[in-house]
Write an enzyme that holds these catalytic residues in place. Structure first.
Site, PDB file in Angstrom:
ATOM      1  N   ARG A   1       6.752 -13.070  -1.092  1.00  0.00           N
ATOM      2  CA  ARG A   1       6.993 -13.317   0.335  1.00  0.00           C
ATOM      3  C   ARG A   1       5.723 -13.901   0.940  1.00  0.00           C
ATOM      4  O   ARG A   1       4.692 -14.028   0.263  1.00  0.00           O
ATOM      5  CB  ARG A   1       7.334 -12.011   1.053  1.00  0.00           C
ATOM      6  CG  ARG A   1       6.272 -10.929   0.829  1.00  0.00           C
ATOM      7  CD  ARG A   1       6.496  -9.712   1.677  1.00  0.00           C
ATOM      8  NE  ARG A   1       5.684  -8.576   1.262  1.00  0.00           N
ATOM      9  CZ  ARG A   1       4.414  -8.392   1.568  1.00  0.00           C
ATOM     10  NH1 ARG A   1       3.765  -9.313   2.266  1.00  0.00           N
ATOM     11  NH2 ARG A   1       3.766  -7.322   1.162  1.00  0.00           N
TER      12      ARG A   1
ATOM     13  N   GLY B   1       0.800  -1.225   0.000  1.00  0.00           N
ATOM     14  CA  GLY B   1       0.000   0.000   0.000  1.00  0.00           C
ATOM     15  C   GLY B   1       0.826   1.266   0.000  1.00  0.00           C
ATOM     16  O   GLY B   1       0.274   2.363  -0.050  1.00  0.00           O
TER      17      GLY B   1
END
Length: 640
Positions: free
Chosen positions: A297, A165
């Site tokens: 990840r 974000g």
């Protein structure tokens, strides 16, 4: 199997990795900054190494120190967690070059997906649908403005190296593009060291759908189904769930298949997430879902996938990093039940979600939530140096409705003080009709912000019991870590409210004088007994009352506290941080709502604006300067 593991992270993800590693008999090594010297992940690990001062750029982002810590402790492998260096290909390569095992994808895969513009080109070549936009090398403001005008507003500006974000701005019209571009580039440079951006068409009814993928070094790639992360604020996920509501099997097969192709295109190993944006104006349809990016990840929200599949994703990471094949084939994976996760943050939604830092003198989660992922305990401290997440509250239920209801109870049971949390905000979100129907988009919180963030009111029944507790001599008390604690019932249903209706009590609730009708007699209060939620008292004649996830300070009028406001035009720093921009000069005429100063704190930018029309009478803020909470930054004198 790996026999010793250093976790290059902190907080709840470090604790999460340590838990699985210990279950597998793996020795664990933690790293910590000065601020984290007594943190929970340090206490849980078998060994811990100090790696630097509190700021992340001087500790958790210094790869050489982390590798040195692994070598000095004899750790065989490094797990990066999420954030910090988890998607840094150079760090991954340095770990491998040091003769250590990197628990993550190959550096080449990280690089391939790390730049959003290059990743989108790869996906187009792999037959994965992507959103329309601009991926060009010409990064001049004029060219970017022209491309945005051509795409049509609203558009998204996204940092090519971004994630989580960060470095993302929604632009509604051409007039605000230049300012948004500058802000996005500044944040991108600060967070990623790269201020390049790309542009995407903003989807007007967007839902955030993502797919968990997993690959191994033997060429196998599987998906573990989808998650819906549409409830977001400023592009930060708030509530996540799995599976996605309204996803039929045909659409699921198409989207998950595209995710597997995306992972195969970069020869992917380990845990990864393919993020898609869906145009939900006509429901979820495969031809209206486009690739956004890949996170190379483990995701913050990975527990909801674990809950519906019965898979420990961290264990899979460790096994794959050890050279093993994936523990399951695609046909052996299935969805069982529904899982929802809510992110509990140390912040005050009623004050623009300002982070709340300090000691956790009170932290209780209740017993409703089946799974709590946290990196703190009662008595720990929320630091201003890192992300303010306190915990992830995770519920699995047989149905979506059952999971929502259970998670609401869990949010209502949260008791935290003096640090403020968003527990009541989460409860309010979970109760929204649109969410319960599975119809929210990524703009839902922003579109309903005023209603969702209106500070909750203390119930009349709770106020009466607080007033009675304040007036009792001696009061009914128990001890909670040395603090007087008054306990009452959550609800008063079943008791006859037959006291004198004309009796009233004057209290201050959060500093506001409030007249409370007395509908309960002292006898009724004593008969009710003292149970949840708690009321913590102090010697100043105040009680902190917890009700439905919110905390209220209640006092008799003589003990009322000072109410601070910007009525005098004093703009104070709401928290410790760094001034990154000063938009005005002393003597300048300003209008109500005009941006005065931009403060960077807890990895976010916060704009401080003029409270009314007037003139800048005093200016002490300087770009680049560090400030403490409560410091005067600007004073505005009211205009005629």
């Amino acid at each position: 199997m790996i026999d010793s593991l250093l976790i290059a992270n902190r907080g709840e993800i470090a604790c999460r990795v340590i838990r699985t590693a210990k279950a597998l008999g793996i020795r664990t090594v933690a790293v910590y900054s000065e601020a984290d010297a007594r943190a929970l992940h340090v206490r849980q690990a078998d060994e811990a190494v100090h790696i630097g001062p509190s700021p992340a750029r001087e500790s958790y982002l210094v790869g050489d120190r982390i590798i040195a810590a692994a070598r000095s402790t004899g750790a065989q492998a490094i797990h990066p967690g999420y954030g910090f260096l988890s998607e840094n290909a150079d760090f991954a390569q340095a770990v491998i070059d040091a003769g250590l095992i990197w628990v993550g994808p190959k550096p080449a895969s990280i690089r391939a997906m790390g730049l959003k513009d290059a990743a989108k080109k790869l996906m187009i070549a792999a037959g994965v649908p992507t959103t329309p936009g601009y991926l060009g090398d010409d990064q001049s403001p004029d060219r970017l403005q022209a491309e945005a005008d051509a795409i049509g507003y609203p558009v998204l500006i996204k940092a090519v190296a971004g994630g989580g974000g960060k470095g993302m701005r929604r632009v509604e019209n051409a007039a605000e593009f230049a300012d948004m571009l500058q802000s996005c580039r500044r944040e991108a440079a600060s967070s990623f060291g790269d201020d390049r951006v790309l542009l995407e068409k903003y989807i007007l009814s967007p839902r955030h759908i993502e797919v968990q993928v997993f690959g191994d070094s033997h060429g196998n790639v599987v998906h573990l189904f989808e998650r819906d992360c549409s409830l977001q604020r400023r592009h930060q996920k708030v509530i996540e769930e799995a599976p996605a509501p309204g996803m039929d099997e045909a659409t699921r097969e198409a989207v998950c298949g595209a995710a597997v192709r995306a992972a195969q295109a970069v020869d992917y190993e380990g845990a990864g997430t393919i993020e898609f944006i869906a145009d939900a104006s006509e429901g979820l349809r495969a031809d209206r879902i486009w690739f956004m990016e890949m996170n190379t990840r483990l995701q913050v929200e990975h527990p909801v996938t674990e809950e519906i599949t019965g898979v420990d994703l961290v264990e899979w990471q460790l096994r794959v990093a050890s050279g093993e094949k994936l523990p399951k084939r695609q046909e052996e994976l299935s969805i069982d039940g529904w899982a929802i996760e809510a992110r509990l943050y140390a912040e005050d939604p009623a004050k623009g979600f300002l982070p709340s830092v300090g000691p956790l003198e009170r932290l209780e989660f209740g017993d409703t939530v089946g799974r709590i992922e946290t990196g703190v305990e009662e008595g720990d401290t929320v630091s201003p140096f890192y992300d303010p997440m306190i915990a992830k509250l995770v519920i699995r239920g047989p149905t979506r409705t059952a999971a929502i209801d259970a998670l609401r109870q869990g949010c209502q049971a949260v008791e935290c003080a003096p640090v403020r949390t968003n527990a009541w905000f989460l409860d309010r979100l979970l109760g929204e009709k649109s969410f319960r129907l599975g119809e929210v988009t990524t703009s839902f919180i922003g579109d309903h912000l005023d209603v969702l963030t209106e500070r909750p009111l203390l119930s009349n029944e709770a106020a009466q019991i607080a007033a009675d507790a304040l007036a009792m001599s001696p009061p009914i008390v128990t001890e909670v870590h040395g603090t007087p604690a008054f306990r009452m019932l959550d609800a008063l249903r079943g008791f006859r409210l037959n006291a004198d209706q004309n009796r009233q009590t004057l209290l201050t609730i959060d500093g506001t004088p409030t007249t409370v009708p007395r509908t309960l007699s002292r006898r009724q209060i004593l008969d009710i007994g003292w149970d949840r939620p708690a009321m913590l008292g102090d010697d100043a004649g105040r009680i902190l009352v917890f009700e439905k996830g919110a905390a209220f300070e209640v006092a008799l009028p003589r003990a009322s506290g000072t109410v601070t406001a910007a009525a005098d035009g004093a703009i104070l720093s709401p928290m410790p941080g760094r001034i990154i921009a000063v938009e005005v000069a002393a003597g300048e005429v300003v209008t109500k709502g005009q941006k005065l100063v931009t403060l960077e704190a807890m990895k976010m930018e916060h704009s401080l604006v003029a409270p009314f029309d007037g003139t800048v009478a005093e200016l002490s803020a300087e770009a680049g300067g560090q400030v403490t909470e409560g410091k005067l930054l600007v004073r505005v004198e009211r205009g005629e």
